[in-house]
Design a protein around this motif. Structure first.
Motif, PDB file in Angstrom:
ATOM      1  N   UNK A   1       6.626  12.433   4.289  1.00  0.00           N
ATOM      2  CA  UNK A   1       6.023  11.818   5.467  1.00  0.00           C
ATOM      3  C   UNK A   1       5.870  10.318   5.241  1.00  0.00           C
ATOM      4  N   UNK A   2       5.440   9.947   4.025  1.00  0.00           N
ATOM      5  CA  UNK A   2       5.283   8.515   3.738  1.00  0.00           C
ATOM      6  C   UNK A   2       6.636   7.827   3.832  1.00  0.00           C
TER       7      UNK A   2
ATOM      8  N   UNK B   1       0.833  -1.209   0.000  1.00  0.00           N
ATOM      9  CA  UNK B   1       0.000   0.000   0.000  1.00  0.00           C
ATOM     10  C   UNK B   1       0.858   1.246   0.000  1.00  0.00           C
ATOM     11  N   UNK B   2       1.915   1.232   0.862  1.00  0.00           N
ATOM     12  CA  UNK B   2       2.774   2.410   0.937  1.00  0.00           C
ATOM     13  C   UNK B   2       3.452   2.659  -0.409  1.00  0.00           C
TER      14      UNK B   2
ATOM     15  N   UNK C   1       1.076   4.352  -2.680  1.00  0.00           N
ATOM     16  CA  UNK C   1       0.946   5.783  -2.364  1.00  0.00           C
ATOM     17  C   UNK C   1       2.140   6.534  -2.932  1.00  0.00           C
TER      18      UNK C   1
ATOM     19  N   UNK D   1       1.725   6.863  -6.728  1.00  0.00           N
ATOM     20  CA  UNK D   1       0.660   7.808  -7.092  1.00  0.00           C
ATOM     21  C   UNK D   1       1.110   9.238  -6.833  1.00  0.00           C
ATOM     22  N   UNK D   2       1.767   9.469  -5.686  1.00  0.00           N
ATOM     23  CA  UNK D   2       2.217  10.834  -5.383  1.00  0.00           C
ATOM     24  C   UNK D   2       3.271  11.289  -6.378  1.00  0.00           C
TER      25      UNK D   2
END
Lengths: 95, 188
Positions: free
Chosen positions: B45-46, B1-2, B5, B8-9
């Motif tokens: 942050x991720x 999942x990370x 993200x 996508x970012x």
């Protein structure tokens, strides 16, 4: 559940980005960037819970403040065409 | 999942960077640069670099946007079409990028315990800084004491940059366009 929330936030961020790129008016872009900022801080909160580190919530609060200051500066710029004292009190800024 | 993200970012950051290149409306470019910074901050942050994310949000999305808007008060709204394409610039940038990617091939893998960063002075900072400097926070000890001259230089650079920005933007009104303040108007 947090993963689903993160995915939904990413989709919302992408849609706001489309609006920020496409425009067409200044206000669309201001609102889109403000929305991206809001999604960012929600994303930080969700990622904090996703990785089991809820102390990220404090950072999300600071992001909310930064986002607010930025939006105030942008709207002031659009209205007055100047960031300090207004250059023209009667007319609105034109862009 | 990370990882999803992250991807996508990064895609959205690429889209906004390309839009900054293509759009001619300078206000839209300033707004998109702000959103780019916000997404970069999320990415940090991720990636668990919370302090870097903090700086990115405060400087990249906050101060930079305000400074760009301040600069926009001095220039027209639309970028002038230049007409020619800077091919040499593209070649240099792509070449430099390729060189940097080539340089990353030598780096130790992420989280490698044998990486130089974990074997060099970090252990001494962690074990002895409380006795040598007397501060409970290791990062503060490193920044303010072990790398004190480095921090002094950084502060000098930032101070000089602030003076330069103030000289260009002329905070507090442009000379020649100054008027007496009207009723209800407050000076910053």
């Amino acid at each position: 559940m947090f993963a689903a929330a993160a995915a939904a936030l990413l989709v919302a961020m992408a849609m706001a980005l489309v609006r920020a790129v496409a425009g067409p008016t200044v206000y669309d872009r201001i609102l889109a960037v403000n929305a991206i900022g809001t999604k960012t801080l929600l994303m930080i909160a969700v990622v904090g819970f996703l990785t089991r580190r809820p102390e990220f919530l404090d950072i999300a609060l600071v992001y909310a403040l930064i986002n607010f200051i930025g939006t105030v500066a942008v709207t002031k710029f659009v209205k007055h065409r100047h960031l300090g004292h207004p250059a023209n009190l009667n007319g609105e800024g034109e862009l | 999942m990370i990882e999803l993200i992250d991807v996508a970012l990064l895609c959205m950051m690429a889209v906004s960077a390309l839009a900054v290149l293509w759009l001619r409306n300078l206000f839209a470019v300033a707004m998109l640069a702000g959103s780019y910074s916000l997404m970069a901050a999320t990415l940090y942050v991720v990636l668990d670099a919370v302090d870097v994310a903090f700086t990115e949000a405060a400087v990249g999305a906050g101060i930079s946007t305000v400074l760009m808007l301040g600069a926009l008060t001095l220039v027209p709204h639309e970028e002038k079409p230049s007409g020619r394409h800077a091919l040499s610039g593209l070649v240099v940038t792509v070449g430099l990028g390729a060189l940097l990617i080539y340089a990353t091939l030598d780096m130790p893998s992420f989280g490698d315990a044998g990486a130089p960063v974990h074997r060099h002075v970090a252990n001494r900072y962690i074990e002895d800084s409380a006795a040598e400097v007397g501060l409970p926070n290791v990062v503060t000890s490193v920044l303010a004491s072990y790398r004190g001259y480095d921090t002094l230089g950084e502060t000098t650079v930032i101070f000089t940059a602030a003076i330069g920005v103030l000289a260009v933007l002329g905070w507090g009104g442009r000379p020649g366009r100054r008027r007496p303040p009207a009723d209800g108007e407050t000076r910053p």
